[in-house]
Motif scaffolding. Structure first.
Motif, short mmCIF file in Angstrom:
data_model
loop_
_atom_site.label_atom_id
_atom_site.label_comp_id
_atom_site.label_asym_id
_atom_site.label_seq_id
_atom_site.Cartn_x
_atom_site.Cartn_y
_atom_site.Cartn_z
N LYS A 141 29.58 -43.03 16.00
CA LYS A 141 28.25 -43.65 15.85
C LYS A 141 28.33 -44.59 14.65
O LYS A 141 29.22 -44.45 13.80
N ASP A 142 27.37 -45.50 14.58
CA ASP A 142 27.37 -46.42 13.44
C ASP A 142 27.05 -45.66 12.15
O ASP A 142 26.43 -44.60 12.16
N GLN A 143 27.48 -46.22 11.05
CA GLN A 143 27.36 -45.56 9.74
C GLN A 143 25.91 -45.26 9.38
O GLN A 143 25.61 -44.22 8.81
N GLU A 144 25.00 -46.16 9.72
CA GLU A 144 23.59 -45.95 9.39
C GLU A 144 23.04 -44.69 10.06
O GLU A 144 22.36 -43.88 9.43
N PHE A 145 23.35 -44.49 11.34
CA PHE A 145 22.89 -43.30 12.05
C PHE A 145 23.51 -42.04 11.44
O PHE A 145 22.83 -41.02 11.27
N LEU A 146 24.79 -42.09 11.11
CA LEU A 146 25.45 -40.93 10.51
C LEU A 146 24.83 -40.58 9.15
O LEU A 146 24.66 -39.40 8.83
N GLU A 147 24.45 -41.59 8.38
CA GLU A 147 23.77 -41.34 7.11
C GLU A 147 22.40 -40.72 7.35
O GLU A 147 21.97 -39.84 6.59
N GLU A 148 21.69 -41.16 8.39
CA GLU A 148 20.39 -40.57 8.71
C GLU A 148 20.54 -39.10 9.10
O GLU A 148 19.72 -38.26 8.70
N ILE A 149 21.59 -38.77 9.83
CA ILE A 149 21.84 -37.37 10.18
C ILE A 149 22.12 -36.56 8.91
O ILE A 149 21.59 -35.45 8.74
N GLN A 150 22.93 -37.09 8.01
CA GLN A 150 23.24 -36.39 6.76
C GLN A 150 21.96 -36.17 5.94
O GLN A 150 21.74 -35.09 5.39
N GLU A 151 21.11 -37.20 5.88
CA GLU A 151 19.85 -37.08 5.15
C GLU A 151 18.94 -36.04 5.80
O GLU A 151 18.28 -35.25 5.10
N PHE A 152 18.88 -36.02 7.13
CA PHE A 152 18.09 -35.02 7.84
C PHE A 152 18.59 -33.62 7.50
O PHE A 152 17.81 -32.73 7.17
#
Length: 135
Positions: free
Chosen positions: A100-111
């Motif tokens: 997945k793109d980095q932005e989505f992966l960062e959103e998952i980490q933040e979640f």
């Protein structure tokens, strides 16, 4: 893809099941909000990714939550008593993608960071209350 978080709190699956209700998302995270409860195990929710039906399912060790319409099949479990950390609470999140793109992966980490911080507060409070009752 899969992601893990561990919360150092000794609890059991019944405590997880009895504490975490689909109608009390505010106990679990600031990133999901209840739009409309549908049943005891289903609700319309909002999130930074849009609106979804959230399903709550009891499983061995705790609970599974799923965003039913999510194109990434985002699902997470909250369990206790089993590997990889049998003396802790484990949050395990999966999506049905290998990349997945980095932005989505960062959103998952933040979640996950948000979710585990809320769960830690809830279960630390429950443990404190249990200890006071045993004195």
């Amino acid at each position: 893809m899969e992601f893990f978080r561990t919360i150092n709190n000794k609890t059991d699956e019944n405590s997880i099941k009895n504490t975490l209700s689909i109608n009390q998302l505010e106990l679990m995270t600031s990133q999901l909000f209840l739009i409309e409860p549908l049943t005891e195990h289903l609700a319309k929710i909002g999130s930074l990714w849009g609106e979804f039906t959230l399903a709550r399912q009891e499983i061995k060790g705790g609970l599974r939550f799923s965003l039913l319409e999510c194109p990434n099949a985002l699902t997470w479990t909250i369990t206790a008593g089993y590997d990889p950390a049998p003396d802790s609470i484990v949050v395990h999140l999966t999506i049905n993608r290998t990349q997945k793109d980095q932005e989505f992966l960062e959103e998952i980490q933040e979640f996950l960071d948000d979710h585990t911080s809320f769960l830690k507060k809830v279960f630390d409070l429950k443990e404190g209350q249990r200890l006071l009752q045993t004195k």
